[in-house]
Design a protein around this motif. Structure first.
Motif, short mmCIF file in Angstrom:
data_model
loop_
_atom_site.label_atom_id
_atom_site.label_comp_id
_atom_site.label_asym_id
_atom_site.label_seq_id
_atom_site.Cartn_x
_atom_site.Cartn_y
_atom_site.Cartn_z
N UNK A 56 0.78 -1.23 0.00
CA UNK A 56 0.00 0.00 0.00
C UNK A 56 0.80 1.27 0.00
N UNK A 57 2.13 1.18 -0.11
CA UNK A 57 2.98 2.37 -0.04
C UNK A 57 2.93 3.17 -1.34
N UNK A 58 3.31 4.43 -1.24
CA UNK A 58 3.59 5.26 -2.43
C UNK A 58 5.04 4.97 -2.80
N UNK A 59 5.26 4.53 -4.04
CA UNK A 59 6.57 3.98 -4.42
C UNK A 59 7.22 4.82 -5.51
N UNK A 60 8.50 5.11 -5.30
CA UNK A 60 9.30 5.87 -6.26
C UNK A 60 10.54 5.06 -6.63
N UNK A 61 10.88 5.06 -7.91
CA UNK A 61 12.16 4.48 -8.34
C UNK A 61 13.16 5.59 -8.57
N UNK A 62 14.36 5.43 -8.05
CA UNK A 62 15.50 6.27 -8.43
C UNK A 62 16.20 5.59 -9.60
N UNK A 63 16.36 6.31 -10.70
CA UNK A 63 17.07 5.79 -11.86
C UNK A 63 18.06 6.82 -12.36
N UNK A 64 19.16 6.37 -12.92
CA UNK A 64 20.16 7.29 -13.44
C UNK A 64 19.78 7.82 -14.82
N UNK A 65 18.90 7.09 -15.52
CA UNK A 65 18.49 7.50 -16.86
C UNK A 65 16.97 7.34 -17.00
#
Length: 351
Positions: A201-210
């Motif tokens: 149920x979390x709000x999810x963010x991906x860190x990406x370099x590109x």
């Protein structure tokens, strides 16, 4: 102790390709479960151990600790499993069962050291343990897991390592519907972290370099993608995340990510094992916002069963590419190039 011979795939040295070989398995003891292996996931740890990247590899090495199969025999005292049941084995096949860690279902932190599914000390036959790149495995009932019948069995295999490695910190740091979670790295671990955090149920963010991974990340369940090389985007998420799951398997600079951790938040390292030599973490963001940097190792047996049950209820499995046993050496080379979405799984009927 009586033994029987099974076919396996392993290597005799750190420079040799994996090839077919025969290994010995013990006959079931009263508390043992014998499993015919149907699928075995391919973990980066398999490659590291086969090639002795971490040192201490004992040859011959037969890798594989993401095992799914069916029970073919049980010992007289086994109560949880019967012949024909689906069963799974992860990264551990034994521990002391007596220390405080083991008593609290944290066998991965056994104070006497857990027995790895491969390259561990074999308490029964002597020598070292052999993993799931083989026809069968015999494991103490305590370390055998039940598999939900509704899931794709091949895609279940990576849950036994990649899944539990990311599930354990999500649960330990109480991730739920009000949590803001970020994931660093979109590989075997990272894609499971996104799926599981979203499932909780979390709000999810991906860190990406590109930007190239944005579409894939959102298909997996990410709400947002932040390009970590874009300072404006990084500034926009300063102090936002309650938990960051860092899955990057090599040395990297964690300082930029620390600025995005919320007050009392934690960045958890699950991918990189080793020392930060070139870019040491700064204590400033830790001290001034009571942030933490932590580590987490796989998960205990009860926790792994909880994961499998959760995945059964929410229909969560890994994204896989199914391969034949004969393709494993090519798969290792592709892993080094991150050329898989997102986990190889071996169809063991091809052995």
């Amino acid at each position: 102790m009586n033994t029987f011979t099974v076919k396996a795939f392993g290597t005799e040295s750190n420079t040799a390709d994996l090839a077919e070989m025969n290994i010995e398995r013990r006959e079931v003891t009263p508390t043992d479960v014998e499993i015919e292996i149907l699928y075995c996931g391919v973990c980066h740890s398999d490659l590291h151990t086969a090639r002795n990247d971490w040192g201490g590899s004992m040859y011959p090495v037969v890798p594989g600790h993401e095992i799914v199969g069916r029970v073919t025999n049980v010992g007289a005292e086994v109560s949880k499993f019967k012949v024909g049941d689906l069963a799974a084995v992860g990264c551990m096949v034994d521990s002391c069962k007596e220390c405080e860690s083991c008593k609290h279902d944290l066998e991965q932190y056994c104070q006497k050291g857990f027995t790895g599914t491969y390259n561990g000390k074999d308490k029964h036959l002597g020598g070292h343990t052999f993993g799931g790149y083989s026809q069968k495995v015999v494991v103490d009932e305590h370390f055998v897991l039940s598999v939900p019948e509704n899931l794709d069995l091949a895609a279940v295999a990576p849950l036994l390592c990649a899944g539990i490695t990311t599930w354990s910190p999500l649960r330990h740091w109480n991730v739920g519907p009000n949590s803001k979670v970020a994931v660093v790295g979109l590989g075997g671990l990272g894609h499971m972290a996104i799926k599981l955090a979203k499932g909780l149920g979390a709000e999810v963010t991906l860190f990406s370099r590109t930007p190239g991974k944005t579409e894939d990340a959102k298909k997996l369940g990410a709400d947002h993608v932040v390009i970590s090389t874009e300072q404006e985007q990084m500034d926009a998420v300063k102090g936002k995340f309650d938990v960051i799951i860092d899955t990057v398997p090599y040395e990297h600079d964690i300082n930029p990510y620390m600025q995005t951790v919320a007050l009392n938040g934690t960045l958890v390292l699950v991918g990189f094992v080793g020392e930060f030599k070139e870019t040491e973490p700064s204590t400033r963001p830790l001290i001034f916002q009571r942030r933490s940097v932590a580590g987490s190792l796989i998960g205990g047996i009860a926790e792994t069963q909880e994961l499998l049950d959760f995945c059964g209820e929410h229909n969560i499995v890994s994204d896989i590419e199914l391969i034949k046993m004969s393709e494993i050496n090519e798969a290792y080379e592709r892993m080094l190039k991150s050329d898989v979405k997102y986990r190889f799984v071996i169809d063991m009927q091809s052995l």
